[in-house]
Motif scaffolding. Structure first.
Motif, PDB file in Angstrom:
ATOM      1  N   GLU A  83      -3.328  -9.554  19.926  1.00  0.00           N
ATOM      2  CA  GLU A  83      -2.737  -8.255  19.619  1.00  0.00           C
ATOM      3  C   GLU A  83      -1.448  -8.096  20.420  1.00  0.00           C
ATOM      4  OE1 GLU A  83      -4.924  -4.197  19.587  1.00  0.00           O
ATOM      5  OE2 GLU A  83      -3.828  -4.307  21.488  1.00  0.00           O
ATOM      6  N   VAL A  84      -0.354  -7.879  19.737  1.00  0.00           N
ATOM      7  CA  VAL A  84       0.935  -7.638  20.382  1.00  0.00           C
ATOM      8  C   VAL A  84       1.281  -6.169  20.164  1.00  0.00           C
ATOM      9  CG1 VAL A  84       3.373  -8.264  20.507  1.00  0.00           C
ATOM     10  CG2 VAL A  84       1.665 -10.009  19.937  1.00  0.00           C
ATOM     11  N   ALA A  85       1.373  -5.415  21.249  1.00  0.00           N
ATOM     12  CA  ALA A  85       1.669  -3.980  21.162  1.00  0.00           C
ATOM     13  C   ALA A  85       3.011  -3.705  21.833  1.00  0.00           C
ATOM     14  CB  ALA A  85       0.559  -3.176  21.835  1.00  0.00           C
ATOM     15  N   PHE A  86       3.771  -2.775  21.264  1.00  0.00           N
ATOM     16  CA  PHE A  86       5.077  -2.475  21.834  1.00  0.00           C
ATOM     17  C   PHE A  86       5.594  -1.135  21.313  1.00  0.00           C
ATOM     18  CE2 PHE A  86       5.529  -5.221  18.143  1.00  0.00           C
ATOM     19  CZ  PHE A  86       6.425  -4.544  17.338  1.00  0.00           C
ATOM     20  N   CYS A  87       6.557  -0.595  22.045  1.00  0.00           N
ATOM     21  CA  CYS A  87       7.234   0.640  21.645  1.00  0.00           C
ATOM     22  C   CYS A  87       8.489   0.311  20.849  1.00  0.00           C
ATOM     23  CB  CYS A  87       7.629   1.450  22.883  1.00  0.00           C
ATOM     24  SG  CYS A  87       6.251   2.218  23.761  1.00  0.00           S
ATOM     25  N   VAL A  88       8.882   1.246  20.011  1.00  0.00           N
ATOM     26  CA  VAL A  88      10.114   1.113  19.238  1.00  0.00           C
ATOM     27  C   VAL A  88      10.933   2.397  19.371  1.00  0.00           C
ATOM     28  CG1 VAL A  88      11.122   0.876  16.937  1.00  0.00           C
ATOM     29  CG2 VAL A  88       9.131  -0.489  17.556  1.00  0.00           C
ATOM     30  N   ASP A  89      12.214   2.233  19.692  1.00  0.00           N
ATOM     31  CA  ASP A  89      13.163   3.343  19.756  1.00  0.00           C
ATOM     32  C   ASP A  89      14.172   3.159  18.634  1.00  0.00           C
ATOM     33  OD1 ASP A  89      15.137   5.214  20.280  1.00  0.00           O
ATOM     34  OD2 ASP A  89      15.572   4.504  22.310  1.00  0.00           O
ATOM     35  N   SER A  90      14.103   4.053  17.633  1.00  0.00           N
ATOM     36  CA  SER A  90      15.020   3.972  16.482  1.00  0.00           C
ATOM     37  C   SER A  90      16.065   5.078  16.510  1.00  0.00           C
ATOM     38  CB  SER A  90      14.214   4.064  15.175  1.00  0.00           C
ATOM     39  OG  SER A  90      13.285   3.014  15.078  1.00  0.00           O
ATOM     40  N   SER A  91      16.293   5.664  17.682  1.00  0.00           N
ATOM     41  CA  SER A  91      17.220   6.798  17.775  1.00  0.00           C
ATOM     42  C   SER A  91      18.661   6.405  17.453  1.00  0.00           C
ATOM     43  CB  SER A  91      17.152   7.432  19.172  1.00  0.00           C
ATOM     44  OG  SER A  91      17.495   6.481  20.175  1.00  0.00           O
ATOM     45  N   LYS A  92      18.968   5.103  17.536  1.00  0.00           N
ATOM     46  CA  LYS A  92      20.314   4.632  17.216  1.00  0.00           C
ATOM     47  C   LYS A  92      20.284   3.670  16.018  1.00  0.00           C
ATOM     48  CE  LYS A  92      22.009   5.168  21.946  1.00  0.00           C
ATOM     49  NZ  LYS A  92      22.616   4.492  23.133  1.00  0.00           N
ATOM     50  N   PHE A  93      19.261   3.811  15.204  1.00  0.00           N
ATOM     51  CA  PHE A  93      19.072   2.955  14.031  1.00  0.00           C
ATOM     52  C   PHE A  93      19.023   3.868  12.810  1.00  0.00           C
ATOM     53  CE2 PHE A  93      16.421  -0.338  11.688  1.00  0.00           C
ATOM     54  CZ  PHE A  93      17.376  -1.341  11.760  1.00  0.00           C
ATOM     55  N   TYR A  94      19.957   3.670  11.878  1.00  0.00           N
ATOM     56  CA  TYR A  94      20.149   4.642  10.807  1.00  0.00           C
ATOM     57  C   TYR A  94      20.002   4.020   9.419  1.00  0.00           C
ATOM     58  CZ  TYR A  94      22.571   6.569  14.887  1.00  0.00           C
ATOM     59  OH  TYR A  94      22.883   6.989  16.158  1.00  0.00           O
ATOM     60  N   GLY A  95      19.717   4.876   8.463  1.00  0.00           N
ATOM     61  CA  GLY A  95      19.715   4.458   7.082  1.00  0.00           C
ATOM     62  C   GLY A  95      21.141   4.390   6.553  1.00  0.00           C
ATOM     63  N   LYS A  96      21.411   3.402   5.702  1.00  0.00           N
ATOM     64  CA  LYS A  96      22.739   3.260   5.092  1.00  0.00           C
ATOM     65  C   LYS A  96      22.577   3.058   3.598  1.00  0.00           C
ATOM     66  CE  LYS A  96      25.308  -0.512   5.631  1.00  0.00           C
ATOM     67  NZ  LYS A  96      26.238  -1.507   6.246  1.00  0.00           N
ATOM     68  N   GLU A  97      23.282   3.864   2.818  1.00  0.00           N
ATOM     69  CA  GLU A  97      23.211   3.757   1.370  1.00  0.00           C
ATOM     70  C   GLU A  97      23.962   2.505   0.926  1.00  0.00           C
ATOM     71  OE1 GLU A  97      25.026   6.905  -0.950  1.00  0.00           O
ATOM     72  OE2 GLU A  97      23.203   6.997  -2.175  1.00  0.00           O
ATOM     73  N   VAL A  98      23.294   1.658   0.161  1.00  0.00           N
ATOM     74  CA  VAL A  98      23.879   0.385  -0.232  1.00  0.00           C
ATOM     75  C   VAL A  98      25.116   0.563  -1.106  1.00  0.00           C
ATOM     76  CG1 VAL A  98      23.470  -1.765  -1.504  1.00  0.00           C
ATOM     77  CG2 VAL A  98      21.686  -0.837  -0.031  1.00  0.00           C
ATOM     78  N   LYS A  99      25.047   1.440  -2.089  1.00  0.00           N
ATOM     79  CA  LYS A  99      26.156   1.602  -3.033  1.00  0.00           C
ATOM     80  C   LYS A  99      27.414   2.158  -2.388  1.00  0.00           C
ATOM     81  CE  LYS A  99      23.545   2.061  -7.347  1.00  0.00           C
ATOM     82  NZ  LYS A  99      23.246   2.934  -8.527  1.00  0.00           N
ATOM     83  N   THR A 100      27.258   3.153  -1.539  1.00  0.00           N
ATOM     84  CA  THR A 100      28.422   3.837  -0.975  1.00  0.00           C
ATOM     85  C   THR A 100      28.768   3.391   0.440  1.00  0.00           C
ATOM     86  OG1 THR A 100      27.112   5.650  -0.028  1.00  0.00           O
ATOM     87  CG2 THR A 100      27.837   5.873  -2.327  1.00  0.00           C
ATOM     88  N   GLY A 101      27.798   2.780   1.127  1.00  0.00           N
ATOM     89  CA  GLY A 101      28.015   2.403   2.519  1.00  0.00           C
ATOM     90  C   GLY A 101      27.893   3.583   3.469  1.00  0.00           C
ATOM     91  N   GLU A 102      27.482   4.738   2.949  1.00  0.00           N
ATOM     92  CA  GLU A 102      27.363   5.933   3.789  1.00  0.00           C
ATOM     93  C   GLU A 102      26.191   5.789   4.757  1.00  0.00           C
ATOM     94  OE1 GLU A 102      26.541  10.773   3.434  1.00  0.00           O
ATOM     95  OE2 GLU A 102      26.644   9.506   1.626  1.00  0.00           O
ATOM     96  N   VAL A 103      26.458   6.075   6.031  1.00  0.00           N
ATOM     97  CA  VAL A 103      25.433   6.023   7.065  1.00  0.00           C
ATOM     98  C   VAL A 103      24.923   7.432   7.319  1.00  0.00           C
ATOM     99  CG1 VAL A 103      24.930   5.458   9.479  1.00  0.00           C
ATOM    100  CG2 VAL A 103      26.470   3.987   8.135  1.00  0.00           C
TER     101      VAL A 103
END
Length: 221
Positions: A159-179
């Protein structure tokens, strides 16, 4: 980073609808027995196709490279135990494989079937397919930290357990490139438990067989 070469399985169809950022029970509690520790590993059937990725991006002969604007940071120390260290490495490769699939716009990717099996494969495919179907990719930095490992008594599961911080990880729209940037919140922090199983005939290869996620994890903030 290249450790060995292996054949890779054909992708299986996803059979369950999972949350975009979570899978399994968020209130899963630690105990002496690793959940899913007795689950076997799927048998790879096809070889990975050749890729132009450099050797450091092909640890098992499959491409897990990511675009420059998609940065996955694994800020953890490897355990001394050989099996646990290998399982931790491939847990990271499992995460890389998911985002490689997101970038390539397909869940039928060699890396996905190299590093996952069973429910882990279903989780990976669902994560990728949901983003592809909705026209999203990702950009920014996703940090993984406070990792721990725990071996099953049979020696074939870790079992590998860990924390994840996504506060600087964003969704980006593929067609427009909008973040799309959101305001930092507790929703940016998750706690993962990934059950890695040893592939029976692959030297040192471990595959994600189950994934549990606790969202808004206070222990990670």
């Amino acid at each position: 980073m290249k450790r060995r070469t292996l054949p890779v399985a054909t992708a299986l169809a996803a059979t369950a609808v999972l949350l975009l950022t979570a899978c399994g029970s968020g209130d899963d509690k630690a105990n002496d027995k690793i959940a899913g520790a007795d689950q076997g590993s799927a048998t790879p059937k096809e070889s990975a196709s050749a890729s132009g990725a450099p050797a450091e991006n092909k640890p098992d002969g499959v491409d897990v490279s990511l675009p420059k604007d998609m940065n996955l940071v694994f800020d953890w120390d490897k355990p001394k135990d050989k099996n646990e260290a290998a399982a931790m490495d491939d847990a990271a490769n499992f995460v890389r494989a998911i985002y490689h699939g997101v970038d390539k716009r397909t869940s039928k990717d060699a890396a996905v079937t190299a590093y996952s099996t069973g429910e882990g494969l279903t989780y990976a495919k669902t994560q990728i397919d949901s983003r592809v179907d909705d026209g999203w990719t990702a950009t920014g930095t996703r940090r993984h930290y406070q990792a721990t490992t725990r071996s099953a008594s049979n020696g074939n599961s870790v079992e590998v357990a860990f924390c994840v911080d996504s506060s600087k990880f964003y969704g980006k729209e593929v067609k427009t490139g909008e973040v799309v940037k959101t305001k930092p919140s507790t929703a940016d922090f998750d706690y993962f438990k990934i059950v890695m199983v040893k592939y029976p005939t692959g030297e040192g290869l471990w595959q994600a067989s189950k994934v549990y996620v606790e969202t808004k994890a206070e222990k990670c903030q």
